[in-house]
Design a protein around this motif. Structure first.
Motif, PDB file in Angstrom:
ATOM      1  N   ASN A  62       0.851  -1.185   0.000  1.00  0.00           N
ATOM      2  CA  ASN A  62       0.000   0.000   0.000  1.00  0.00           C
ATOM      3  C   ASN A  62       0.889   1.238   0.000  1.00  0.00           C
ATOM      4  O   ASN A  62       1.947   1.255   0.634  1.00  0.00           O
ATOM      5  N   GLU A  64       0.634   5.811  -0.253  1.00  0.00           N
ATOM      6  CA  GLU A  64      -0.176   7.039  -0.278  1.00  0.00           C
ATOM      7  C   GLU A  64       0.655   8.198  -0.806  1.00  0.00           C
ATOM      8  O   GLU A  64       1.810   8.381  -0.419  1.00  0.00           O
ATOM      9  N   TYR A 186      -5.634  -4.894   1.428  1.00  0.00           N
ATOM     10  CA  TYR A 186      -4.827  -3.879   0.747  1.00  0.00           C
ATOM     11  C   TYR A 186      -5.129  -2.459   1.205  1.00  0.00           C
ATOM     12  O   TYR A 186      -4.431  -1.526   0.820  1.00  0.00           O
ATOM     13  N   ASP A 187      -6.145  -2.223   2.012  1.00  0.00           N
ATOM     14  CA  ASP A 187      -6.684  -0.881   2.242  1.00  0.00           C
ATOM     15  C   ASP A 187      -6.209  -0.221   3.525  1.00  0.00           C
ATOM     16  O   ASP A 187      -6.913   0.594   4.108  1.00  0.00           O
ATOM     17  N   ARG A 188      -5.017  -0.566   3.992  1.00  0.00           N
ATOM     18  CA  ARG A 188      -4.376   0.008   5.172  1.00  0.00           C
ATOM     19  C   ARG A 188      -5.276   0.080   6.405  1.00  0.00           C
ATOM     20  O   ARG A 188      -5.227   1.034   7.193  1.00  0.00           O
ATOM     21  N   GLY A 405      -3.358   0.219  -3.363  1.00  0.00           N
ATOM     22  CA  GLY A 405      -2.872  -0.969  -2.678  1.00  0.00           C
ATOM     23  C   GLY A 405      -3.329  -2.230  -3.375  1.00  0.00           C
ATOM     24  O   GLY A 405      -4.254  -2.210  -4.185  1.00  0.00           O
TER      25      GLY A 405
END
Length: 412
Positions: A62, A64, A186-188, A405
């Motif tokens: 992942n 940002e 995958y989405d933290r 991610g």
């Protein structure tokens, strides 16, 4: 006594060293895994021999890109496994765990800010259902029967269930611990650690009460009243309305789906702790068409101009988009969101696009969120999942950002 692995950390050994021994045990155990349709066990020894083991092992990443902050990124390896015994005289037991380990991070702390624990005992429960499955009880850790006001991937406590063959049911849960996120996804979201229910404020009650009723109304409609309560925190109640009307004139096996959630947030926080808190109201509407290979619909989500933390502790915010910290932006609420959601399937690939345009009056800013989620089933029980998100604010003092991610894993 708690079964949480509090503070336990894995040493910084290679990913393969951590996960392959556990994976080998899982693969060997699958040799004795029973069919999902296996009859109830006749003896106590068969309860375990005919149980079911399932899970996934894989890697995730992942990253940002934030307008005003240092870009964060990390990758991890994971294994999640669940075992459930066969049913014996209406009883079955089960448990699941998740283990993760850091592979890479862009900055020190990127990984640990999401995975605050490397190991989590997600489930450990004893479940009873009568032969007709109309009466039941569960004790331990599990995902309790959900309603719009209950948050968390897993909860710890007791659940009582009563239902009928006609589809009527009621579930009552009493919870003393919970974990918001316990996932390898995958989405933290990561593993956030278990919390006592009363950690929400200094006067909060030690128990959280959740209830939901299912009421079928005719062939295509149902109503589900719900209520959640915690002493000195909130009474959170309302109802969901669901309709699924066949639209055979448009296409075979197509439906017009409509879902409405109404919620009332009745503040119970003492004035000594939050003197400005008050009651609030909110709701979420979705309506759209569902076909065999794609869906398309949209709706509206709102919360009134009243100050209260609608997501305090184990109480839930039901934002319809992927980012769950935009609507509402803070405890002043006062927000309105219009959104569109869709899905489309091409063979083994499924994509889930969504767009939302909202107004957070509490910070006097419009916002735009674009979501794209995907799932691709690969040969040999492998699966690839991922997402891309872009968020933009009208107010230049709020940072625009994008997140992406993916995970690739093997289902066993």
């Amino acid at each position: 006594m708690t079964t949480q692995f509090s503070g336990k950390r894995w040493t910084a050994l290679p990913f393969v060293t951590h996960l392959l021994p556990v994976a080998a045990i899982c693969f060997l155990a699958t040799e004795v895994t029973a069919s999902e349709t296996a009859p109830p066990a006749d003896s106590f020894s068969e309860v375990f021999a005919e149980g079911k083991l399932e899970g996934q092992i894989g890697v995730g990443i992942n990253a940002e890109d934030n307008q005003n902050l240092n870009n964060s990124g990390f990758s991890w390896g994971y294994i999640e496994a669940k075992y459930t015994t066969a049913t014996w005289n209406g009883l079955k037991a089960g448990g699941s765990f998740l283990g993760v380990t850091k592979i890479w991070e862009n900055h020190s702390g990127d990984y640990s800010s999401v995975f605050t624990e490397d190991l989590d005992l997600q489930e450990l429960f004893l479940d009873y259902r009568n032969e007709e499955e109309t009466l039941g009880a569960l004790i331990g850790r599990a995902t309790m029967p959900s309603n719009p006001g209950l948050d968390g991937d897993y909860q710890q406590g007791v659940n009582l269930h009563a239902g009928s063959a006609a589809g009527y049911s009621i579930d009552l849960s009493v919870i003393n611990r919970w974990i918001k996120y316990s996932t390898y996804n995958y989405d933290r979201h990561g593993i956030t650690g278990w919390d006592d229910i009363d950690a929400v404020n200094g006067d909060a009650g030690e128990l959280f009460f959740a209830s939901v009723v299912q009421i079928p109304v005719g062939e295509n409609f149902s109503v589900s009243p719900y209520l959640n309560y915690q002493d000195d925190v909130m009474i959170y109640y309302g109802a969901t309305f669901n309709a699924s009307v066949p639209t055979d004139s448009l296409a075979e096996k197509s439906y017009w789906e409509t879902n409405l959630i109404l919620a009332i947030y009745d503040n119970q926080v003492p004035k000594a702790i939050e003197p400005d808190y008050e009651d609030a109201r909110g709701g979420l509407l979705y309506t759209g068409l569902a076909f065999e290979e794609y869906t398309l619909g949209g709706g509206i989500y709102w919360i009134s101009d009243d100050t209260i933390n609608t997501g305090a502790g184990a109480f839930n915010i039901f934002d319809p988009l992927k980012q769950d910290d935009l609507y509402p932006y803070n405890d002043e609420n006062d927000m309105l969101l219009f959104y569109l959601k869709a899905s489309a399937q091409w063979g083994n690939l499924t994509v889930y696009p969504a767009v939302g345009i909202g107004r957070n009056y509490a910070v006097d800013s419009d916002s735009l969120e674009l979501d794209l989620l995907l799932r691709y089933d690969l040969p040999g029980n492998f699966v690839l999942e991922g997402y891309l998100i872009y968020v933009e604010f009208e107010d230049s003092t709020l940072a625009n950002y994008s997140i992406g991610g993916a995970t690739i894993g093997y289902n066993f």
